[in-house]
Structures are given as structure tokens and as C-alpha cells.
Design a protein around this motif. Structure first.
Motif, PDB file in Angstrom:
ATOM      1  N   TYR A 109       8.565  -4.429  16.126  1.00  8.45           N
ATOM      2  CA  TYR A 109      10.006  -4.277  15.939  1.00  8.45           C
ATOM      3  C   TYR A 109      10.509  -3.001  16.592  1.00  8.45           C
ATOM      4  N   LYS A 110      11.825  -2.947  16.754  1.00 10.27           N
ATOM      5  CA  LYS A 110      12.505  -1.752  17.249  1.00 10.27           C
ATOM      6  C   LYS A 110      13.522  -1.303  16.214  1.00 10.27           C
ATOM      7  N   SER A 111      13.677  -0.005  16.055  1.00  6.45           N
ATOM      8  CA  SER A 111      14.697   0.549  15.166  1.00  6.45           C
ATOM      9  C   SER A 111      15.831   1.096  16.024  1.00  6.45           C
ATOM     10  N   GLU A 112      17.031   0.578  15.786  1.00  7.82           N
ATOM     11  CA  GLU A 112      18.185   1.004  16.567  1.00  7.82           C
ATOM     12  C   GLU A 112      19.313   1.465  15.643  1.00  7.82           C
ATOM     13  N   PRO A 113      19.934   2.616  15.939  1.00  4.23           N
ATOM     14  CA  PRO A 113      21.076   3.052  15.128  1.00  4.23           C
ATOM     15  C   PRO A 113      22.276   2.154  15.384  1.00  4.23           C
ATOM     16  N   THR A 114      23.053   1.900  14.349  1.00  2.00           N
ATOM     17  CA  THR A 114      24.218   1.055  14.489  1.00  2.00           C
ATOM     18  C   THR A 114      25.315   1.504  13.538  1.00  2.00           C
ATOM     19  N   ASN A 115      26.553   1.235  13.913  1.00  5.11           N
ATOM     20  CA  ASN A 115      27.699   1.506  13.048  1.00  5.11           C
ATOM     21  C   ASN A 115      28.114   0.189  12.387  1.00  5.11           C
ATOM     22  N   ARG A 143      23.957   3.118  10.076  1.00  4.51           N
ATOM     23  CA  ARG A 143      22.735   2.515   9.555  1.00  4.51           C
ATOM     24  C   ARG A 143      21.699   2.369  10.659  1.00  4.51           C
ATOM     25  N   THR A 144      20.483   2.021  10.236  1.00  5.21           N
ATOM     26  CA  THR A 144      19.406   1.730  11.186  1.00  5.21           C
ATOM     27  C   THR A 144      19.088   0.253  11.106  1.00  5.21           C
ATOM     28  N   GLN A 145      19.112  -0.423  12.240  1.00  9.47           N
ATOM     29  CA  GLN A 145      18.817  -1.850  12.292  1.00  9.47           C
ATOM     30  C   GLN A 145      17.407  -2.054  12.825  1.00  9.47           C
ATOM     31  N   GLU A 187       0.824  -1.205   0.000  1.00  4.41           N
ATOM     32  CA  GLU A 187       0.000   0.000   0.000  1.00  4.41           C
ATOM     33  C   GLU A 187       0.864   1.263   0.000  1.00  4.41           C
ATOM     34  N   ARG A 188       2.048   1.169   0.609  1.00  6.24           N
ATOM     35  CA  ARG A 188       2.949   2.338   0.677  1.00  6.24           C
ATOM     36  C   ARG A 188       4.076   2.256  -0.341  1.00  6.24           C
ATOM     37  N   LYS A 189       4.098   1.143  -1.102  1.00  2.42           N
ATOM     38  CA  LYS A 189       5.034   0.992  -2.232  1.00  2.42           C
ATOM     39  C   LYS A 189       6.501   1.102  -1.817  1.00  2.42           C
ATOM     40  N   PHE A 190       6.871   0.358  -0.782  1.00  2.00           N
ATOM     41  CA  PHE A 190       8.286   0.233  -0.424  1.00  2.00           C
ATOM     42  C   PHE A 190       8.483  -1.068   0.354  1.00  2.00           C
ATOM     43  N   GLU A 191       9.753  -1.454   0.531  1.00  2.00           N
ATOM     44  CA  GLU A 191      10.063  -2.641   1.306  1.00  2.00           C
ATOM     45  C   GLU A 191      11.237  -2.334   2.228  1.00  2.00           C
ATOM     46  N   GLU A 192      11.409  -3.184   3.249  1.00  2.00           N
ATOM     47  CA  GLU A 192      12.453  -2.949   4.243  1.00  2.00           C
ATOM     48  C   GLU A 192      12.969  -4.297   4.739  1.00  2.00           C
ATOM     49  N   TYR A 193      14.195  -4.272   5.277  1.00  2.00           N
ATOM     50  CA  TYR A 193      14.810  -5.473   5.843  1.00  2.00           C
ATOM     51  C   TYR A 193      14.704  -5.441   7.369  1.00  2.00           C
ATOM     52  N   PHE A 194      14.450  -6.615   7.943  1.00  2.00           N
ATOM     53  CA  PHE A 194      14.331  -6.758   9.391  1.00  2.00           C
ATOM     54  C   PHE A 194      15.121  -7.995   9.822  1.00  2.00           C
TER      55      PHE A 194
END
Length: 215
Positions: A115-121, A202-204, A81-88
Motif C-alpha cells: 500500500y501507499k500512504s498519501e495525505p489528503t484533504n 487525513r492520511t489515505q 501483534e501490534r494491537k491496532f487496526e487501520e482502514y485501507f
């Protein structure tokens, strides 16, 4: 009672009877709709999929399941519906009911998850004297790729298990960056020495609960 009076009384009785039946039908329909709505808004896993703290609830189409080294699996989820995909990512040992084979069988189905979004190097390369000690081929330097120079710590031994260890690089300004990385014997050899690291911020996205939905 004459004929006209009898006829009027009969018509009135029929009208009252029809109105009563219509009212009963309306009440029955209202109850059915209410029960249906209540059932639809009370899923079996409501308690499981209630977000806590910084968790986010989502639902998407499961497109791919990749084994990233047990117990970690990576899921590619599409949101049509939002026309995108993401990795988890999902830790199969920490998320109840997470089974990589069942998830693979569920490719093409919708999945409800938290899910949780966490910043990572993300450490891409470690170099000593201009030569990589972690990659055979040169890495691609992108605009978002960053460089850090400092002392490598935490690489006391090669990573023994399936999960990465944590290493740090501390600059001369005493700024310390942490990285999750699989330590190699080449890194062990330069632990405590000056290295050059290339990394990206990046965001994990980490799944904490999920449920495959029927097609």
C-alpha cells in the motif's frame, strides 16, 4: 590371526560403518532443512508483493470489507501483534485479482498486501451564507477540523460516475486547496462563488496489491 586381533578388527569395522551412516543421516537432514527454508522464503507471489518506490509491504487480519461505491472498497485490517487496526482503500479495477466477494469470503483470514500512504484533504461541509449546501444536519466541529474561505471551482456539473470529482477552493491570498468530492446540484449553483469549506487533513492508505492467505 589370533582371537584378540580378530575381535579388535571387527569392532573397528562396526565403528567405521556406524560413523558413515551417521554422517549420511546428518547430510540428508541438512539438505531437507535447507530445502524447507528455501521453499518458505520463496512465495508464489514474491514478484507481485515486492514493494516499488514508496510502497509499503504489510500483513494483517482482514476484519471487514465495505463497498464504498464501485470500484472502491474499504478494508478494515487488524494487526494483532501490534494491537491496532487501520482502514485501507482498494480500487477493484486497478488491483489485479481484487474481487469484493472473494475478499468478503476472506474476512477472518490474513492478507498480505502492498500500500501507499498519501495525505489528503477530506471536505466535510460546504456552506454559503452560514447554511450548508452539502449536509442536512450540522457537522461535528472537532479540534482537527479546519476552515477555508474562498472561491469554489471545479463544480461545473454533478458528478456523473461512481468516483468523486475534484473541486478546489482558492482563498484571497491565492492559496488553493483541492478536494475529492461528489459534486451536487447545489454546489454547481455556487460554482465560481465565495463559499466556506470545512475539512480535515487525513492520511489515505491505498492498497496496490494483495493476496489472501489460507487460515
Amino acid at each position: 590371526m589370533n582371537f584378540k586381533t580378530l575381535t579388535a578388527a571387527l569392532i573397528f569395522t562396526i565403528f567405521i560403518s556406524c560413523a558413515s551412516k551417521e554422517n549420511q543421516t546428518t547430510n540428508t537432514d541438512s539438505t531437507t532443512v535447507a530445502d524447507t527454508v528455501a521453499s518458505a522464503t520463496t512465495p508464489e507471489t514474491e514478484s507481485e508483493l515486492t514493494p516499488k518506490d514508496d510502497e509499503i509491504r504489510e500483513m494483517g487480519l482482514l476484519k471487514e470489507v465495505e463497498d464504498s461505491g464501485y470500484p472502491i472498497a474499504t478494508l478494515r485490517i487488524e494487526f494483532p501483534e501490534r494491537k491496532f487496526e487501520e482502514y485501507f482503500t482498494v480500487n477493484l479495477e486497478e488491483v489485479p485479482g481484487a474481487d469484493i466477494n472473494k475478499m468478503r469470503d476472506g474476512v477472518g483470514k490474513y492478507v498480505s498486501f502492498l500500500y501507499k500512504s498519501e495525505p489528503t484533504n477530506a471536505l466535510l461541509d460546504v456552506q454559503v451564507n452560514g447554511k450548508s449546501i452539502t449536509n442536512e444536519a450540522p457537522i461535528e466541529i472537532k479540534p482537527e477540523t479546519k476552515r477555508v474561505v474562498g472561491i469554489l471551482k471545479g463544480a461545473d456539473e454533478e458528478t456523473p460516475g461512481d468516483l468523486p470529482g475534484t473541486v478546489t477552493i482558492t482563498t484571497k491570498e491565492n492559496t488553493t486547496l483541492s478536494f475529492d468530492f461528489f459534486v451536487t446540484k447545489e454546489m454547481v449553483a455556487v460554482n465560481g462563488k465565495r463559499v466556506v469549506g470545512y475539512y480535515e487533513e487525513r492520511t489515505q492508505n491505498i492498497i496496490t496489491a494483495l493476496k489472501l492467505l489460507p487460515k
